[in-house]
Design a protein around this motif. Sequence first.
Motif, PDB file in Angstrom:
ATOM      1  N   GLU A 114       5.788  -1.765   3.453  1.00  0.00           N
ATOM      2  CA  GLU A 114       4.755  -2.303   2.799  1.00  0.00           C
ATOM      3  C   GLU A 114       5.292  -2.495   1.280  1.00  0.00           C
ATOM      4  O   GLU A 114       4.116  -2.735  -0.080  1.00  0.00           O
ATOM      5  N   GLY A 115       6.243  -2.119   0.888  1.00  0.00           N
ATOM      6  CA  GLY A 115       6.666  -2.809  -0.357  1.00  0.00           C
ATOM      7  C   GLY A 115       6.926  -1.604  -1.310  1.00  0.00           C
ATOM      8  O   GLY A 115       7.310  -1.754  -2.148  1.00  0.00           O
ATOM      9  N   ILE A 116       6.765  -0.809  -0.694  1.00  0.00           N
ATOM     10  CA  ILE A 116       6.328   0.487  -1.762  1.00  0.00           C
ATOM     11  C   ILE A 116       7.065   1.689  -1.433  1.00  0.00           C
ATOM     12  O   ILE A 116       7.622   2.920  -1.624  1.00  0.00           O
ATOM     13  N   LYS A 146      13.822  -3.615  -2.308  1.00  0.00           N
ATOM     14  CA  LYS A 146      12.440  -3.551  -2.132  1.00  0.00           C
ATOM     15  C   LYS A 146      11.983  -4.421  -0.922  1.00  0.00           C
ATOM     16  O   LYS A 146      10.693  -4.803  -0.277  1.00  0.00           O
ATOM     17  N   ASP A 147      13.069  -5.307  -0.418  1.00  0.00           N
ATOM     18  CA  ASP A 147      13.003  -6.062   0.889  1.00  0.00           C
ATOM     19  C   ASP A 147      13.208  -5.261   2.140  1.00  0.00           C
ATOM     20  O   ASP A 147      12.550  -5.877   3.251  1.00  0.00           O
ATOM     21  N   VAL A 148      13.170  -3.907   1.931  1.00  0.00           N
ATOM     22  CA  VAL A 148      13.165  -2.899   3.173  1.00  0.00           C
ATOM     23  C   VAL A 148      12.414  -2.286   3.135  1.00  0.00           C
ATOM     24  O   VAL A 148      12.469  -1.109   4.149  1.00  0.00           O
ATOM     25  N   ASP A 198       8.181  -1.017  -7.744  1.00  0.00           N
ATOM     26  CA  ASP A 198       7.912   0.274  -8.594  1.00  0.00           C
ATOM     27  C   ASP A 198       8.029   0.986  -6.990  1.00  0.00           C
ATOM     28  O   ASP A 198       6.569   1.089  -7.100  1.00  0.00           O
ATOM     29  N   ALA A 199       8.504   1.376  -6.820  1.00  0.00           N
ATOM     30  CA  ALA A 199       8.951   2.881  -5.586  1.00  0.00           C
ATOM     31  C   ALA A 199       9.837   3.845  -6.257  1.00  0.00           C
ATOM     32  O   ALA A 199      11.299   3.035  -7.266  1.00  0.00           O
ATOM     33  N   ILE A 200       9.532   5.107  -5.861  1.00  0.00           N
ATOM     34  CA  ILE A 200      10.804   5.283  -6.075  1.00  0.00           C
ATOM     35  C   ILE A 200      11.729   5.480  -4.802  1.00  0.00           C
ATOM     36  O   ILE A 200      10.991   5.858  -3.399  1.00  0.00           O
ATOM     37  N   VAL A 201      12.845   5.480  -4.887  1.00  0.00           N
ATOM     38  CA  VAL A 201      13.728   5.362  -3.970  1.00  0.00           C
ATOM     39  C   VAL A 201      14.785   6.153  -4.038  1.00  0.00           C
ATOM     40  O   VAL A 201      15.240   6.938  -4.994  1.00  0.00           O
ATOM     41  N   PRO A 202      14.742   7.131  -3.055  1.00  0.00           N
ATOM     42  CA  PRO A 202      15.603   8.204  -3.160  1.00  0.00           C
ATOM     43  C   PRO A 202      17.502   8.089  -3.261  1.00  0.00           C
ATOM     44  O   PRO A 202      17.727   6.833  -2.095  1.00  0.00           O
ATOM     45  N   THR A 203      17.989   8.761  -3.594  1.00  0.00           N
ATOM     46  CA  THR A 203      18.538   8.785  -4.322  1.00  0.00           C
ATOM     47  C   THR A 203      19.906   8.122  -2.534  1.00  0.00           C
ATOM     48  O   THR A 203      20.777   7.040  -2.769  1.00  0.00           O
ATOM     49  N   TRP A 204      19.893   8.919  -2.094  1.00  0.00           N
ATOM     50  CA  TRP A 204      20.888   8.955  -0.321  1.00  0.00           C
ATOM     51  C   TRP A 204      20.664   7.269   0.249  1.00  0.00           C
ATOM     52  O   TRP A 204      21.632   7.020   0.532  1.00  0.00           O
ATOM     53  N   LEU A 244       9.850   4.188   1.030  1.00  0.00           N
ATOM     54  CA  LEU A 244      11.547   4.020   2.262  1.00  0.00           C
ATOM     55  C   LEU A 244      10.972   5.044   2.829  1.00  0.00           C
ATOM     56  O   LEU A 244      10.898   6.105   2.598  1.00  0.00           O
ATOM     57  N   ARG A 245      10.904   4.466   4.499  1.00  0.00           N
ATOM     58  CA  ARG A 245      11.033   5.247   4.897  1.00  0.00           C
ATOM     59  C   ARG A 245      12.303   6.017   6.433  1.00  0.00           C
ATOM     60  O   ARG A 245      12.215   4.783   6.739  1.00  0.00           O
ATOM     61  N   GLU A 246      12.302   7.182   6.248  1.00  0.00           N
ATOM     62  CA  GLU A 246      14.489   6.503   6.867  1.00  0.00           C
ATOM     63  C   GLU A 246      13.986   6.682   8.147  1.00  0.00           C
ATOM     64  O   GLU A 246      15.214   5.572   8.012  1.00  0.00           O
ATOM     65  N   LYS A 247      13.443   6.900   8.928  1.00  0.00           N
ATOM     66  CA  LYS A 247      13.968   6.268  10.139  1.00  0.00           C
ATOM     67  C   LYS A 247      13.826   4.766  10.066  1.00  0.00           C
ATOM     68  O   LYS A 247      14.699   4.468  10.651  1.00  0.00           O
ATOM     69  N   ASP A 248      13.478   4.082   9.596  1.00  0.00           N
ATOM     70  CA  ASP A 248      12.437   2.169   9.449  1.00  0.00           C
ATOM     71  C   ASP A 248      14.349   2.157   8.706  1.00  0.00           C
ATOM     72  O   ASP A 248      14.765   1.244   9.364  1.00  0.00           O
ATOM     73  N   PHE A 249      14.113   2.939   8.168  1.00  0.00           N
ATOM     74  CA  PHE A 249      15.526   2.271   6.731  1.00  0.00           C
ATOM     75  C   PHE A 249      16.965   2.232   7.587  1.00  0.00           C
ATOM     76  O   PHE A 249      18.095   1.604   7.999  1.00  0.00           O
ATOM     77  N   ARG A 250      17.260   3.639   8.436  1.00  0.00           N
ATOM     78  CA  ARG A 250      18.282   3.603   9.564  1.00  0.00           C
ATOM     79  C   ARG A 250      18.373   2.871  10.939  1.00  0.00           C
ATOM     80  O   ARG A 250      19.632   2.649  10.783  1.00  0.00           O
ATOM     81  N   GLY A 251      17.488   2.166  10.887  1.00  0.00           N
ATOM     82  CA  GLY A 251      17.751   1.169  11.350  1.00  0.00           C
ATOM     83  C   GLY A 251      17.783   0.220  11.051  1.00  0.00           C
ATOM     84  O   GLY A 251      18.358  -0.581  11.783  1.00  0.00           O
ATOM     85  N   PHE A 252      17.229  -0.256  10.702  1.00  0.00           N
ATOM     86  CA  PHE A 252      17.668  -1.532   8.968  1.00  0.00           C
ATOM     87  C   PHE A 252      19.482  -1.003   9.370  1.00  0.00           C
ATOM     88  O   PHE A 252      19.706  -2.828   9.524  1.00  0.00           O
ATOM     89  N   MET A 253      19.631  -0.106   8.540  1.00  0.00           N
ATOM     90  CA  MET A 253      21.160   0.451   8.213  1.00  0.00           C
ATOM     91  C   MET A 253      21.520  -0.723   9.743  1.00  0.00           C
ATOM     92  O   MET A 253      23.270  -0.867   9.698  1.00  0.00           O
ATOM     93  N   LYS A 254      21.352   0.079  10.590  1.00  0.00           N
ATOM     94  CA  LYS A 254      22.430   0.034  11.763  1.00  0.00           C
ATOM     95  C   LYS A 254      22.350  -1.578  12.270  1.00  0.00           C
ATOM     96  O   LYS A 254      23.356  -1.863  12.846  1.00  0.00           O
ATOM     97  N   ASP A 255      21.504  -1.580  12.491  1.00  0.00           N
ATOM     98  CA  ASP A 255      20.588  -3.642  12.863  1.00  0.00           C
ATOM     99  C   ASP A 255      21.288  -4.674  11.753  1.00  0.00           C
ATOM    100  O   ASP A 255      21.891  -5.418  12.853  1.00  0.00           O
ATOM    101  N   ASN A 256      21.191  -3.977  10.714  1.00  0.00           N
ATOM    102  CA  ASN A 256      21.885  -4.897   9.637  1.00  0.00           C
ATOM    103  C   ASN A 256      23.202  -5.572  10.104  1.00  0.00           C
ATOM    104  O   ASN A 256      23.824  -5.472   9.809  1.00  0.00           O
ATOM    105  N   ASP A 257      23.034  -6.884   9.398  1.00  0.00           N
ATOM    106  CA  ASP A 257      24.770  -7.664   9.545  1.00  0.00           C
ATOM    107  C   ASP A 257      25.592  -7.899   7.667  1.00  0.00           C
ATOM    108  O   ASP A 257      24.752  -8.697   7.518  1.00  0.00           O
TER     109      ASP A 257
END
Length: 169
Positions: A38-40, A33-35, A71-77, A42-55
Amino acid sequence: MEEIVNRVAKSPLVSVDLEDYLHKGEYSIFDLKDVLYEGIILREKDFRGFMKDNDWAVYKDKNVGLVCTADAIVPTWAYMLLVTKIKEFANVVTFGDELAIEKALIDQAIERCLAENELKDKKVVIKGCGNVKSIEYAYTKTTEKLFPLVSSLMYGEPCSTVPIFKRKK
Protein backbone atom coordinates in the motif's frame (compact mmCIF):
# COMPACT_ATOMS: atom_id res chain seq x y z
CA MET A 1 69.70 26.01 -34.00
CA GLU A 2 68.97 24.85 -30.46
CA GLU A 3 67.15 21.53 -30.06
CA ILE A 4 63.67 21.71 -28.54
CA VAL A 5 63.46 19.56 -25.41
CA ASN A 6 60.18 18.35 -24.00
CA ARG A 7 60.90 18.95 -20.32
CA VAL A 8 57.46 17.70 -19.27
CA ALA A 9 58.09 14.29 -20.86
CA LYS A 10 61.46 14.05 -19.12
CA SER A 11 60.20 15.18 -15.73
CA PRO A 12 59.60 12.71 -12.89
CA LEU A 13 55.98 13.90 -12.58
CA VAL A 14 53.23 11.30 -12.55
CA SER A 15 50.03 12.65 -14.05
CA VAL A 16 46.75 11.22 -12.73
CA ASP A 17 43.43 11.75 -14.48
CA LEU A 18 40.58 10.42 -12.33
CA GLU A 19 38.33 10.18 -15.37
CA ASP A 20 40.56 7.38 -16.67
CA TYR A 21 39.49 5.28 -13.66
CA LEU A 22 35.79 6.20 -13.46
CA HIS A 23 33.35 3.44 -14.38
CA LYS A 24 31.32 4.58 -17.38
CA GLY A 25 28.23 2.46 -16.67
CA GLU A 26 24.70 3.76 -16.60
CA TYR A 27 23.17 5.10 -13.38
CA SER A 28 20.04 3.40 -12.06
CA ILE A 29 17.90 4.24 -9.05
CA PHE A 30 16.07 1.49 -7.17
CA ASP A 31 13.16 3.07 -5.29
CA LEU A 32 11.84 0.91 -2.48
CA LYS A 33 8.48 2.67 -2.64
CA ASP A 34 7.63 0.38 -5.55
CA VAL A 35 7.73 -2.73 -3.33
CA LEU A 36 5.96 -1.36 -0.25
CA TYR A 37 2.57 -2.73 0.71
CA GLU A 38 0.00 0.00 0.00
CA GLY A 39 2.95 2.32 -0.62
CA ILE A 40 3.78 2.71 3.07
CA ILE A 41 4.71 -0.60 4.73
CA LEU A 42 7.50 -3.05 4.06
CA ARG A 43 6.19 -6.51 4.84
CA GLU A 44 9.06 -8.95 5.27
CA LYS A 45 7.38 -11.99 3.72
CA ASP A 46 6.29 -10.05 0.62
CA PHE A 47 9.67 -8.36 0.35
CA ARG A 48 11.57 -11.65 0.56
CA GLY A 49 9.30 -13.07 -2.14
CA PHE A 50 10.09 -10.05 -4.33
CA MET A 51 13.80 -10.50 -3.63
CA LYS A 52 13.61 -14.15 -4.72
CA ASP A 53 11.52 -13.61 -7.87
CA ASN A 54 12.92 -10.34 -9.26
CA ASP A 55 15.26 -10.37 -12.27
CA TRP A 56 18.37 -8.70 -10.82
CA ALA A 57 20.32 -9.11 -14.07
CA VAL A 58 18.77 -5.83 -15.28
CA TYR A 59 21.44 -4.13 -13.14
CA LYS A 60 24.35 -5.74 -15.01
CA ASP A 61 27.27 -3.27 -15.17
CA LYS A 62 25.12 -0.44 -13.81
CA ASN A 63 25.80 1.92 -10.94
CA VAL A 64 22.85 1.70 -8.58
CA GLY A 65 21.50 4.01 -5.90
CA LEU A 66 19.00 2.74 -3.36
CA VAL A 67 16.34 5.17 -2.17
CA CYS A 68 12.84 5.24 -0.73
CA THR A 69 10.85 8.25 -1.88
CA ALA A 70 7.73 7.20 0.05
CA ASP A 71 7.11 8.54 3.51
CA ALA A 72 7.74 5.16 5.09
CA ILE A 73 9.99 3.67 7.71
CA VAL A 74 12.22 1.15 5.98
CA PRO A 75 14.28 -1.20 8.12
CA THR A 76 18.00 -1.10 7.44
CA TRP A 77 18.09 -4.81 6.66
CA ALA A 78 15.93 -4.19 3.56
CA TYR A 79 18.72 -2.12 1.99
CA MET A 80 21.23 -4.75 3.04
CA LEU A 81 19.22 -7.48 1.31
CA LEU A 82 18.96 -5.38 -1.85
CA VAL A 83 22.72 -4.95 -1.95
CA THR A 84 23.24 -8.72 -1.79
CA LYS A 85 21.10 -9.22 -4.91
CA ILE A 86 22.02 -6.16 -6.96
CA LYS A 87 25.78 -6.32 -6.32
CA GLU A 88 25.95 -9.72 -8.05
CA PHE A 89 25.43 -7.79 -11.29
CA ALA A 90 26.09 -4.09 -10.68
CA ASN A 91 29.41 -2.29 -10.63
CA VAL A 92 28.52 -0.25 -7.56
CA VAL A 93 25.55 -0.15 -5.17
CA THR A 94 25.13 2.66 -2.69
CA PHE A 95 22.43 4.35 -0.65
CA GLY A 96 21.25 7.54 -2.28
CA ASP A 97 20.58 9.36 -5.52
CA GLU A 98 22.74 10.13 -8.57
CA LEU A 99 25.04 12.33 -6.49
CA ALA A 100 25.65 9.47 -4.04
CA ILE A 101 26.35 7.14 -6.97
CA GLU A 102 28.87 9.58 -8.41
CA LYS A 103 30.64 9.89 -5.06
CA ALA A 104 30.80 6.09 -4.76
CA LEU A 105 32.26 5.94 -8.29
CA ILE A 106 34.84 8.57 -7.39
CA ASP A 107 35.86 6.56 -4.32
CA GLN A 108 36.13 3.47 -6.52
CA ALA A 109 38.18 5.38 -9.12
CA ILE A 110 40.62 6.59 -6.48
CA GLU A 111 41.09 3.03 -5.20
CA ARG A 112 41.66 1.79 -8.77
CA CYS A 113 44.19 4.53 -9.38
CA LEU A 114 46.07 3.64 -6.20
CA ALA A 115 46.00 -0.06 -7.08
CA GLU A 116 47.32 0.51 -10.61
CA ASN A 117 49.98 3.13 -9.86
CA GLU A 118 52.92 3.15 -7.51
CA LEU A 119 52.63 6.69 -6.19
CA LYS A 120 54.57 6.40 -2.93
CA ASP A 121 57.14 9.19 -2.73
CA LYS A 122 56.33 10.38 -6.28
CA LYS A 123 55.64 13.87 -7.57
CA VAL A 124 52.01 13.67 -8.63
CA VAL A 125 49.89 16.01 -10.71
CA ILE A 126 46.14 15.58 -10.45
CA LYS A 127 44.73 16.55 -13.83
CA GLY A 128 42.31 19.44 -13.60
CA CYS A 129 39.22 20.36 -15.57
CA GLY A 130 37.24 17.18 -15.88
CA ASN A 131 33.64 16.24 -16.52
CA VAL A 132 33.06 14.94 -13.01
CA LYS A 133 29.93 16.55 -11.54
CA SER A 134 31.15 16.29 -7.94
CA ILE A 135 34.50 17.81 -8.79
CA GLU A 136 35.16 19.29 -5.36
CA TYR A 137 34.42 15.95 -3.74
CA ALA A 138 36.68 14.18 -6.25
CA TYR A 139 39.66 16.43 -5.64
CA THR A 140 39.31 16.60 -1.86
CA LYS A 141 39.04 12.80 -1.60
CA THR A 142 41.96 12.34 -3.98
CA THR A 143 44.04 14.76 -1.94
CA GLU A 144 43.08 13.00 1.27
CA LYS A 145 44.22 9.63 -0.13
CA LEU A 146 47.39 10.84 -1.85
CA PHE A 147 48.62 13.35 0.72
CA PRO A 148 50.22 10.76 3.04
CA LEU A 149 51.82 8.85 0.12
CA VAL A 150 53.35 11.31 -2.30
CA SER A 151 56.38 13.55 -1.99
CA SER A 152 54.52 16.38 -3.69
CA LEU A 153 51.04 16.96 -5.00
CA MET A 154 50.04 19.40 -7.70
CA TYR A 155 46.87 20.33 -9.55
CA GLY A 156 46.53 21.08 -13.25
CA GLU A 157 48.57 19.89 -16.21
CA PRO A 158 52.23 18.84 -16.07
CA CYS A 159 53.17 21.96 -18.07
CA SER A 160 51.26 24.29 -15.73
CA THR A 161 50.66 23.17 -12.17
CA VAL A 162 49.40 24.67 -8.93
CA PRO A 163 51.41 23.32 -5.99
CA ILE A 164 49.20 21.78 -3.31
CA PHE A 165 51.63 19.99 -1.04
CA LYS A 166 55.32 19.28 -0.75
CA ARG A 167 56.69 16.98 1.93
CA LYS A 168 59.51 18.47 3.96
CA LYS A 169 62.79 16.64 3.66
